[in-house]
Design a protein around this motif. Sequence first.
Motif, mmCIF file in Angstrom:
data_model
loop_
_atom_site.group_PDB
_atom_site.id
_atom_site.type_symbol
_atom_site.label_atom_id
_atom_site.label_comp_id
_atom_site.label_asym_id
_atom_site.label_seq_id
_atom_site.Cartn_x
_atom_site.Cartn_y
_atom_site.Cartn_z
ATOM 1 N N VAL A 78 0.650 -1.512 0.389
ATOM 2 C CA VAL A 78 -0.009 -0.055 -0.188
ATOM 3 C C VAL A 78 0.844 1.087 0.124
ATOM 4 C CG1 VAL A 78 -1.828 1.092 1.272
ATOM 5 C CG2 VAL A 78 -1.619 -1.292 0.853
ATOM 6 N N ASP A 79 1.797 1.149 1.169
ATOM 7 C CA ASP A 79 2.679 2.261 0.918
ATOM 8 C C ASP A 79 3.536 3.169 -0.401
ATOM 9 O OD1 ASP A 79 2.266 2.942 3.423
ATOM 10 O OD2 ASP A 79 3.998 1.722 4.550
ATOM 11 N N ASN A 80 3.540 1.444 -0.934
ATOM 12 C CA ASN A 80 4.600 2.251 -2.405
ATOM 13 C C ASN A 80 3.925 1.998 -3.441
ATOM 14 O OD1 ASN A 80 7.418 0.628 -2.284
ATOM 15 N ND2 ASN A 80 6.149 -1.224 -1.481
ATOM 16 N N ALA A 81 2.728 1.875 -3.673
ATOM 17 C CA ALA A 81 1.822 2.386 -4.141
ATOM 18 C C ALA A 81 1.351 3.708 -3.780
ATOM 19 C CB ALA A 81 0.026 1.299 -4.418
ATOM 20 N N ASN A 82 0.767 3.908 -2.887
ATOM 21 C CA ASN A 82 0.777 5.307 -2.617
ATOM 22 C C ASN A 82 1.289 6.699 -2.253
ATOM 23 O OD1 ASN A 82 -2.169 3.960 -2.916
ATOM 24 N ND2 ASN A 82 -2.005 3.618 -0.978
ATOM 25 N N ILE A 83 2.490 6.081 -2.228
ATOM 26 C CA ILE A 83 3.923 7.217 -1.188
ATOM 27 C C ILE A 83 4.319 7.722 -3.101
ATOM 28 C CG2 ILE A 83 4.667 8.355 0.055
ATOM 29 C CD1 ILE A 83 4.355 6.037 2.415
ATOM 30 N N PRO A 84 3.969 8.889 -3.559
ATOM 31 C CA PRO A 84 4.489 9.410 -4.677
ATOM 32 C C PRO A 84 6.410 9.127 -3.662
ATOM 33 C CG PRO A 84 3.045 10.516 -4.397
ATOM 34 C CD PRO A 84 3.459 10.259 -2.547
ATOM 35 N N GLY A 85 6.912 8.391 -5.041
ATOM 36 C CA GLY A 85 9.018 8.226 -4.761
ATOM 37 C C GLY A 85 9.584 7.699 -3.906
ATOM 38 N N TRP A 86 7.917 7.086 -3.098
ATOM 39 C CA TRP A 86 8.828 5.538 -1.449
ATOM 40 C C TRP A 86 9.203 5.263 -2.515
ATOM 41 C CZ3 TRP A 86 8.362 6.113 3.257
ATOM 42 C CH2 TRP A 86 7.940 5.427 3.621
ATOM 43 N N TRP A 87 8.702 4.139 -4.025
ATOM 44 C CA TRP A 87 9.292 2.613 -4.286
ATOM 45 C C TRP A 87 10.829 3.009 -4.759
ATOM 46 C CZ3 TRP A 87 9.960 1.230 -9.800
ATOM 47 C CH2 TRP A 87 10.126 -0.107 -9.755
ATOM 48 N N GLU A 88 10.501 4.517 -5.702
ATOM 49 C CA GLU A 88 11.705 4.949 -6.861
ATOM 50 C C GLU A 88 12.665 4.474 -5.356
ATOM 51 O OE1 GLU A 88 9.026 5.788 -7.028
ATOM 52 O OE2 GLU A 88 8.560 5.602 -8.941
ATOM 53 N N ASP A 89 12.729 5.334 -4.618
ATOM 54 C CA ASP A 89 14.043 5.906 -2.968
ATOM 55 C C ASP A 89 14.231 3.909 -2.817
ATOM 56 O OD1 ASP A 89 14.369 8.092 -3.559
ATOM 57 O OD2 ASP A 89 13.102 8.327 -1.472
ATOM 58 N N ARG A 90 13.940 3.573 -3.012
ATOM 59 C CA ARG A 90 14.336 2.348 -2.315
ATOM 60 C C ARG A 90 14.561 1.326 -2.883
ATOM 61 N NH1 ARG A 90 11.085 4.906 0.542
ATOM 62 N NH2 ARG A 90 11.368 4.755 3.215
ATOM 63 N N PHE A 91 13.824 1.332 -4.488
ATOM 64 C CA PHE A 91 14.634 0.373 -5.242
ATOM 65 C C PHE A 91 15.758 0.723 -5.210
ATOM 66 C CE2 PHE A 91 14.232 -1.176 -9.905
ATOM 67 C CZ PHE A 91 14.231 -1.971 -10.181
#
Length: 326
Positions: free
Chosen positions: A284-297
């Motif tokens: 849910v966090d990766n889907a909803n928070i802009p830039g969250w997934w990109e940073d962690r990836f």
Amino acid sequence: MASATILQAVTLLVLAVACHASPYYPLQLGYYHDKCPQAESIVKAVMEKAIGQNPGNGAAVIRMLFHDCFVEGCDASVLLDPTPFSPTPEKLSAPNNPSLRGFELIDAIKDALEAACPGVVSCADIIAFAARDASYFLSCGKVYFDMPSGRLDGTFSNESEPLKFLVPPTSNLSTLIDSFDVKGLSVEDLVILSGAHTVGRSHCSSFVPDRLAVPSDIDGGFAWFLRSQCPANPTDSDDSTVMQDVVTPKDLDNQYYKNVMSHKVLFTSDAALLTSPETAKMVVDNANIPGWWEDRFKTAMVKLASIEVKTGYQGQVRRNCRAINY
Ligand code: HEM
Ligand SMILES: *[C@@H]1O[C@H](CO)[C@@H](O)[C@H](O)[C@H]1NC(C)=O
Ligand SMILES: *[C@@H]1O[C@H](CO)[C@@H](O)[C@H](O)[C@H]1NC(C)=O
């Protein structure tokens, strides 16, 4: 005089220790800076052209990094061709054959590097740089990160090894978590790296048997679409491909997590991320928070590319990525 010499010696020692304290040890940023200054820009130029021709080339090398690093470490063992002495290398193993692609692209990069700096840049580093550059181009520059280097190429490759470490797409969450834990990767790394299924394709045989042929949690409309694209019983000779992410198939973005939430993902292993509260919250966090997934990836890709790397006597710099040096 004597104390000055001692001071110099101590300074050198401190420097030596400090150098070893690279956060990426035994890898380092800019490993080729003096050995082959153009190395990283050559890889990037070939990748830009290849992805411009077909974004699937980017997906190919991102998956290749995973399949290389989880088996014998990031040592390009996945690239070795069969020989009379090693007739069944990793690339012939079920997790890789026939679905893993991009071997000719790695050859093209290696050819360009051998022309510029013969015998210097390892095939293992080529895969890591190529996967980094693919992330950059497929995300239109949003997933931009440095990739440490200095990996050497391995000399052993056997089809039995991928079966031990690359779990099938039918896996449940505990099997997935265990397979990442064995390689020093966390539950969060699993969730973040699974987001790579936002690009590329899959053969129907990878999901029809456990997702379409039997009841599953897959969205009804999506299942209908997939049935229209796939044979009911895929075989080696009758096996088409579909995009991993139907919404934004060519973009490396967080759409994967939205697809997980709406049950529009291909694999049991994708859907499994919703089966624990901990991983569901990450989805849910990766889907909803802009830039969250990109940073962690970015961080997770560097961690993936650092698994069991070989240095010194453990490896070599292959001249041809498909064969060990003699
Ligand atoms: C967590 C366990 C994983 C499983 C079970 C899994 C399984 C699969 C399967 C079955 C395919 C389709 C192969 C085919 O039939 O053509 C695939 C494709 C792909 N996987 Fe994974 N995968 C996993 C993790 C990862 C990771 C960690 C990455 C990279 C960081 C990754 C990147 C990709 C990419 C980019 C594709 C598309 C490849 C192409 O278009 O050629 N996967 N994966
Ligand atoms: C390679 O794998 C095969 C099984 O696929 C096994 O029979 C053989 O012993 C393995 N060879 C080595 C050198 O590990
Ligand atoms: C997950 O799959 C493994 C292997 O198939 C099985 O042994 C295990 O019981 C399963 N775990 C759960 C929680 O379903």
